[in-house]
Write an enzyme that holds these catalytic residues in place. Structure first.
Site, mmCIF file in Angstrom:
data_model
loop_
_atom_site.group_PDB
_atom_site.id
_atom_site.type_symbol
_atom_site.label_atom_id
_atom_site.label_comp_id
_atom_site.label_asym_id
_atom_site.label_seq_id
_atom_site.Cartn_x
_atom_site.Cartn_y
_atom_site.Cartn_z
ATOM 1 N N LEU A 1 -1.307 4.408 -18.016
ATOM 2 C CA LEU A 1 -2.496 4.674 -17.201
ATOM 3 C C LEU A 1 -2.299 5.852 -16.259
ATOM 4 C CD1 LEU A 1 -3.441 0.999 -16.236
ATOM 5 C CD2 LEU A 1 -4.473 2.414 -18.023
ATOM 6 N N GLY A 2 -1.060 6.101 -15.865
ATOM 7 C CA GLY A 2 -0.791 7.207 -14.947
ATOM 8 C C GLY A 2 0.688 7.310 -14.644
ATOM 9 N N GLN A 3 1.086 8.453 -14.088
ATOM 10 C CA GLN A 3 2.474 8.692 -13.735
ATOM 11 C C GLN A 3 2.554 9.295 -12.347
ATOM 12 O OE1 GLN A 3 3.538 10.953 -17.436
ATOM 13 N NE2 GLN A 3 5.262 9.527 -17.496
ATOM 14 N N THR B 1 5.630 10.108 -8.787
ATOM 15 C CA THR B 1 6.970 10.537 -8.412
ATOM 16 C C THR B 1 8.026 9.509 -8.790
ATOM 17 O OG1 THR B 1 6.012 11.722 -6.530
ATOM 18 C CG2 THR B 1 8.383 11.338 -6.487
ATOM 19 N N ASP C 1 -2.628 5.610 4.041
ATOM 20 C CA ASP C 1 -2.769 6.454 2.846
ATOM 21 C C ASP C 1 -4.148 6.259 2.225
ATOM 22 O OD1 ASP C 1 -2.064 8.345 0.985
ATOM 23 O OD2 ASP C 1 -0.804 7.011 -0.222
#
EC number: 2.7.11.22
Length: 391
Positions: free
Chosen positions: A18-20, A22, A134
């Site tokens: 789904l995502g990458q 750090t 955040d």
């Protein structure tokens, strides 16, 4: 032949990525015990298998204690093959994708619905004395039922202790409150409120509101939008560690920046964008503002529009006309402080950028923005025993 699903620690059947980021990767998976679709964040542990980076440790600690309909649910956590796996409820998309999709029309009722869910989740955090630190659109996840939930609590902290100091290098820059940009280390829930005000503005404009390319430039964008703060607006401003005097810039009317919004929305925005954090409206007070009780009523989350997945992954930002604020003459843009104070302020600019001597007061850039991340926050690793027991 399509790639076969892989099992993770026997129970979870891993599917597509789904995502990458750090620290690792997030992928979709199926819980073979419950047949539930989940999202698993895989985080590299490092050399010591019992160790875990501090961001992951804090996220687990916070989410084990925060249970609310508008906060992401952490289902499980376990180490496996030198990685830590955090298992979350699966969310279909995020608010950034909604804002970016030019095929989606967001009505005032839709915007109010997204804000109401965001405010409720954040109000719960503040009631529990938790700062999120955040807040940004891609940390506001949206489920298949349209429900919005706060996610990514790696930078969250408990607040309220007298004289407790925090780092000021939190939030992605575009959502960072002015007190943080001036180096404040003692702050509270008002920093989250400023960030949510930026998200509010982004929903209205369909693009990020204040797009600074350095901390100094971010302040210039803020002053261009709201005017240079005066002593009677923010009495403690000159006491902040990195305070630098700026040439006075008059504030344009907020209506000129948001010409199409209701008077109630504009009033709430102005209270959330108050310079003095002590005078800034709280998130609980914001929930009681007449904006949420006046017409139109918030859209039912199940009826909110959803983005169409994009195959090329390109952003639809940059397709709208930019709103700009006229700059003052270049020689009047900033009062130059003593050399030592300049060096202090320059130390907070990204290392690969030079502190600009003249400032661009454009509020909204024409080009597609490179969304900033928190590269300057404390990313050190602590080696601790990890409590992964779930009730």
């Amino acid at each position: 032949m399509p790639e076969q699903p892989k099992k993770v620690a026997d129970r979870y059947l891993k599917q597509e990525v789904l995502g990458q980021g750090t620290y690792g990767v997030v992928f979709k998976a199926t819980d073979t015990k419950t047949e539930q679709t989940v999202a698993i964040k895989k985080i590299r542990l490092g050399k010591q298998r019992e160790g875990v980076n501090i961001t992951a440790l804090r996220e687990i600690k916070m989410l084990k204690e925060l249970k609310h309909p508008h906060i992401i649910l952490l289902i499980d956590a376990f180490p496996h093959k030198e990685n830590l796996h955090l298992v979350f409820e699966f969310m279909e998309t995020d608010l950034e994708a909604v804002i970016r999709d030019s095929n989606i029309f967001l009505s005032p009722a839709d915007i109010k619905s997204y804000l109401l869910m965001t405010f409720k989740g954040l109000a719960y955090c503040h009631d529990k004395w938790v700062l999120h630190r955040d807040m940004k659109p891609n940390n506001l996840l949206i489920g298949v039922d349209g429900q919005l939930k706060l996610a990514d609590f790696g930078l969250a902290r408990i607040f309220g202790s007298p004289n407790r100091k925090f780092t000021h290098q939190v939030f992605a820059r575009w959502y960072r409150a002015p007190e943080l940009l001036f180096g404040a280390k003692q702050y509270g829930a008002a920093v989250d409120v400023w960030a949510v005000a930026c998200i509010f503005a982004e929903l209205l404009l369909r693009r990020p509101f204040l797009q600074g390319n350095s901390d100094i430039d971010q302040l210039s964008k803020i002053f261009a939008a709201f005017g240079t703060p005066k002593a009677d607006q923010w009495p403690d401003l000159t006491k902040l560690p990195d305070y630098v005097e700026y040439q006075f810039v008059p504030a344009p009317s907020l209506r000129s920046l948001f010409p199409a919004v209701s008077d109630d929305a504009l009033d709430l925005l102005s209270k959330m964008f108050t310079y003095d954090p002590k005078a800034r409206i709280s998130i609980k007070q914001a929930l009681e503002h007449r904006y949420f009780t006046s017409a139109p009523a918030p859209t039912d989350p199940a009826k909110l529009p959803k983005p169409v997945p994009k195959q090329d992954g390109k952003s639809s930002y940059g397709k709208h006309e930019a709103i700009t604020v006229q700059s003052p003459p270049r020689k009047l843009r900033r009062v130059m402080p003593e050399r030592g104070r300049v060096d202090s302020l320059k130390s907070h600019v990204d290392k690969d950028q030079q502190a600009p001597m003249s400032l661009d007061f454009t509020i909204l850039a024409e080009r597609p923005p490179n969304r900033p991340t928190i590269t300057s926050a404390d990313r050190s690793h602590l080696k601790r025993k990890l409590d992964l027991e779930f009730q």
